[in-house]
Design a protein around this motif. Sequence first.
Motif, PDB file in Angstrom:
ATOM      1  N   GLU A 198       9.390   6.705   7.336  1.00  0.00           N
ATOM      2  CA  GLU A 198       9.065   4.779   7.787  1.00  0.00           C
ATOM      3  C   GLU A 198       9.039   4.425   7.349  1.00  0.00           C
ATOM      4  N   LEU A 199       8.126   3.623   6.730  1.00  0.00           N
ATOM      5  CA  LEU A 199       7.375   1.900   6.379  1.00  0.00           C
ATOM      6  C   LEU A 199       8.415   1.802   5.573  1.00  0.00           C
ATOM      7  N   ILE A 200       8.178   3.052   4.046  1.00  0.00           N
ATOM      8  CA  ILE A 200       9.452   2.772   3.216  1.00  0.00           C
ATOM      9  C   ILE A 200      10.775   2.979   3.352  1.00  0.00           C
ATOM     10  N   GLY A 201      10.881   3.055   3.745  1.00  0.00           N
ATOM     11  CA  GLY A 201      12.377   4.164   3.848  1.00  0.00           C
ATOM     12  C   GLY A 201      13.027   5.332   2.741  1.00  0.00           C
ATOM     13  N   VAL A 202      11.844   5.848   2.802  1.00  0.00           N
ATOM     14  CA  VAL A 202      12.238   7.057   2.204  1.00  0.00           C
ATOM     15  C   VAL A 202      12.582   8.360   2.985  1.00  0.00           C
ATOM     16  N   ASP A 203      14.203   8.498   2.478  1.00  0.00           N
ATOM     17  CA  ASP A 203      13.953  10.153   3.110  1.00  0.00           C
ATOM     18  C   ASP A 203      14.799  10.633   2.516  1.00  0.00           C
ATOM     19  N   SER A 204      14.115  11.843   1.931  1.00  0.00           N
ATOM     20  CA  SER A 204      14.571  12.906   1.108  1.00  0.00           C
ATOM     21  C   SER A 204      14.076  13.896   0.430  1.00  0.00           C
ATOM     22  N   LEU A 214       1.303  -1.404  -0.481  1.00  0.00           N
ATOM     23  CA  LEU A 214       0.180   0.028   0.278  1.00  0.00           C
ATOM     24  C   LEU A 214       0.952   1.180   0.218  1.00  0.00           C
ATOM     25  N   ALA A 215       2.221   1.226   0.518  1.00  0.00           N
ATOM     26  CA  ALA A 215       3.010   2.255   0.972  1.00  0.00           C
ATOM     27  C   ALA A 215       3.102   3.109  -0.859  1.00  0.00           C
ATOM     28  N   ALA A 216       3.931   1.861  -0.908  1.00  0.00           N
ATOM     29  CA  ALA A 216       4.546   2.109  -1.927  1.00  0.00           C
ATOM     30  C   ALA A 216       3.947   2.362  -3.452  1.00  0.00           C
ATOM     31  N   SER A 217       1.895   2.021  -3.273  1.00  0.00           N
ATOM     32  CA  SER A 217       1.595   2.859  -4.243  1.00  0.00           C
ATOM     33  C   SER A 217       1.326   2.937  -4.271  1.00  0.00           C
ATOM     34  N   LEU A 218       0.890   4.945  -2.731  1.00  0.00           N
ATOM     35  CA  LEU A 218       0.698   5.806  -2.976  1.00  0.00           C
ATOM     36  C   LEU A 218       2.051   6.306  -3.240  1.00  0.00           C
ATOM     37  N   LEU A 219       2.776   6.170  -3.498  1.00  0.00           N
ATOM     38  CA  LEU A 219       3.489   6.751  -4.431  1.00  0.00           C
ATOM     39  C   LEU A 219       3.989   6.526  -5.722  1.00  0.00           C
ATOM     40  N   LEU A 220       3.281   5.533  -6.044  1.00  0.00           N
ATOM     41  CA  LEU A 220       2.943   5.825  -7.434  1.00  0.00           C
ATOM     42  C   LEU A 220       1.846   6.395  -8.090  1.00  0.00           C
ATOM     43  N   ILE A 221       0.959   6.119  -7.179  1.00  0.00           N
ATOM     44  CA  ILE A 221      -0.507   7.009  -6.875  1.00  0.00           C
ATOM     45  C   ILE A 221      -0.657   8.550  -7.168  1.00  0.00           C
ATOM     46  N   SER A 222      -0.396   9.193  -6.139  1.00  0.00           N
ATOM     47  CA  SER A 222       0.316  10.310  -6.482  1.00  0.00           C
ATOM     48  C   SER A 222       1.585  10.604  -5.313  1.00  0.00           C
ATOM     49  N   PRO A 223       2.559  11.583  -5.884  1.00  0.00           N
ATOM     50  CA  PRO A 223       3.605  11.619  -4.988  1.00  0.00           C
ATOM     51  C   PRO A 223       2.778  12.652  -3.989  1.00  0.00           C
ATOM     52  N   ALA A 224       4.038  12.781  -3.067  1.00  0.00           N
ATOM     53  CA  ALA A 224       3.729  13.269  -1.840  1.00  0.00           C
ATOM     54  C   ALA A 224       3.717  15.021  -2.447  1.00  0.00           C
ATOM     55  N   THR A 225       2.309  15.506  -3.272  1.00  0.00           N
ATOM     56  CA  THR A 225       1.824  17.054  -3.146  1.00  0.00           C
ATOM     57  C   THR A 225       0.212  16.931  -3.153  1.00  0.00           C
ATOM     58  N   LEU A 226       0.310  17.703  -2.986  1.00  0.00           N
ATOM     59  CA  LEU A 226      -1.257  18.035  -2.488  1.00  0.00           C
ATOM     60  C   LEU A 226      -2.567  17.474  -3.835  1.00  0.00           C
ATOM     61  N   ALA A 227      -1.531  17.533  -4.479  1.00  0.00           N
ATOM     62  CA  ALA A 227      -2.693  17.110  -5.873  1.00  0.00           C
ATOM     63  C   ALA A 227      -3.718  16.081  -5.760  1.00  0.00           C
ATOM     64  N   VAL A 228      -4.775  15.310  -6.491  1.00  0.00           N
ATOM     65  CA  VAL A 228      -5.282  14.371  -6.469  1.00  0.00           C
ATOM     66  C   VAL A 228      -4.264  12.710  -7.127  1.00  0.00           C
ATOM     67  N   THR A 229      -4.731  13.636  -8.398  1.00  0.00           N
ATOM     68  CA  THR A 229      -3.944  12.271  -9.635  1.00  0.00           C
ATOM     69  C   THR A 229      -3.166  13.210 -10.235  1.00  0.00           C
ATOM     70  N   GLY A 230      -3.430  14.651 -10.572  1.00  0.00           N
ATOM     71  CA  GLY A 230      -2.492  15.477 -11.586  1.00  0.00           C
ATOM     72  C   GLY A 230      -1.783  16.130 -10.442  1.00  0.00           C
ATOM     73  N   HIS A 231      -2.250  17.430 -11.597  1.00  0.00           N
ATOM     74  CA  HIS A 231      -0.977  18.252 -10.987  1.00  0.00           C
ATOM     75  C   HIS A 231      -1.218  19.666 -10.312  1.00  0.00           C
ATOM     76  N   TYR A 232      -2.849  19.938 -10.170  1.00  0.00           N
ATOM     77  CA  TYR A 232      -4.183  21.354  -9.360  1.00  0.00           C
ATOM     78  C   TYR A 232      -3.679  21.282  -7.546  1.00  0.00           C
ATOM     79  N   VAL A 233      -3.420  22.165  -7.133  1.00  0.00           N
ATOM     80  CA  VAL A 233      -3.276  21.821  -5.574  1.00  0.00           C
ATOM     81  C   VAL A 233      -4.396  22.151  -4.940  1.00  0.00           C
TER      82      VAL A 233
END
Length: 301
Positions: free
Chosen positions: A119-125, A18-37
């Motif tokens: 922490e769950l998927i070891g992302v520190d960026s 699930l955590a990996a899918s979150l990054l694929l579905i929507s990178p950690a920004t405010l948008a839903v799946t597109g670009h608009y915030v």
Amino acid sequence: MTCLTVRTAFNPRRALTLAASLLLISPATLAVTGHYVPGVEGIKGSSVPPAGTYYRGYGVHYDIDQLNDDNGDALPGSNTGSVTALANRFIHITGKQFLNADYGFETIIPVQHTSLDFELIGVDSSETEIGDIFIGPLILGWHGQQWDAVFASGVWFDTGSTSEPASAGKGYKSTMITLGGTFYPDAAKTWSFSALSRYEINFDDDNGVDRGDSFLVEWGLGKRLNNGVELGLIGYDGWQLDENTGGDALPGKVEKHALGLEVGYFWPSLGFGMTGAYLNEYRVDNTTEGDLFRIGLTKIF
């Protein structure tokens, strides 16, 4: 009537998926799946200004509290971060009309700092970059005695970097279609209610994933006081309409709902206005959940 709730035991393997899918579905920004915030407009967000050239700066800070799964529940571990951005929007409303509407065009150039600690998927960026740029060749604004309406369209280009998890670029293009309206219940226009919708048609990303389209609505109920200060209740609701397909796409659709407050003031003699807003995301599925703080600046040239 008795309602029974059955909860399954925590499955570490499923949580990682699930955590990996979150990054694929929507990178950690405010948008839903597109670009608009969502959340950057608010009160009278559907009202197009008179002919002229305008700069609008949207200063946004988003505190990520957690990563949520498909049920809106937090995934385990400390999964936090923040996004601080300035979206520079340049608008020109011409003196020409089309379909009895004022015609204009715009561009948006965002600058973004993102810091992620999942922490769950070891992302520190952490990255600071110019994001994907929007070109909008069509803005149509209608004005009635007690209402305004808008239709617009344009394209988000994949100009930003995607080299790191916190990079500002999405890695795909989106066509954005805008439709909205503002209604003024009183003739003096001291009260207003606006609803502004954005439909984004997303193209394949760099990994061959076809991103599902997204639809969202920003709304605002405002009151202008005798001293010129405008106060109001605002919110946004967004949905990913279709699951991602192709490439390494994983199941799940993003959904976001938020509620907040806005205050603003405009100085006519300076041609300058400022707004401040706070929104809390009270329901989020399959992406980051958090709080948004916004400062909006408007300058007429």
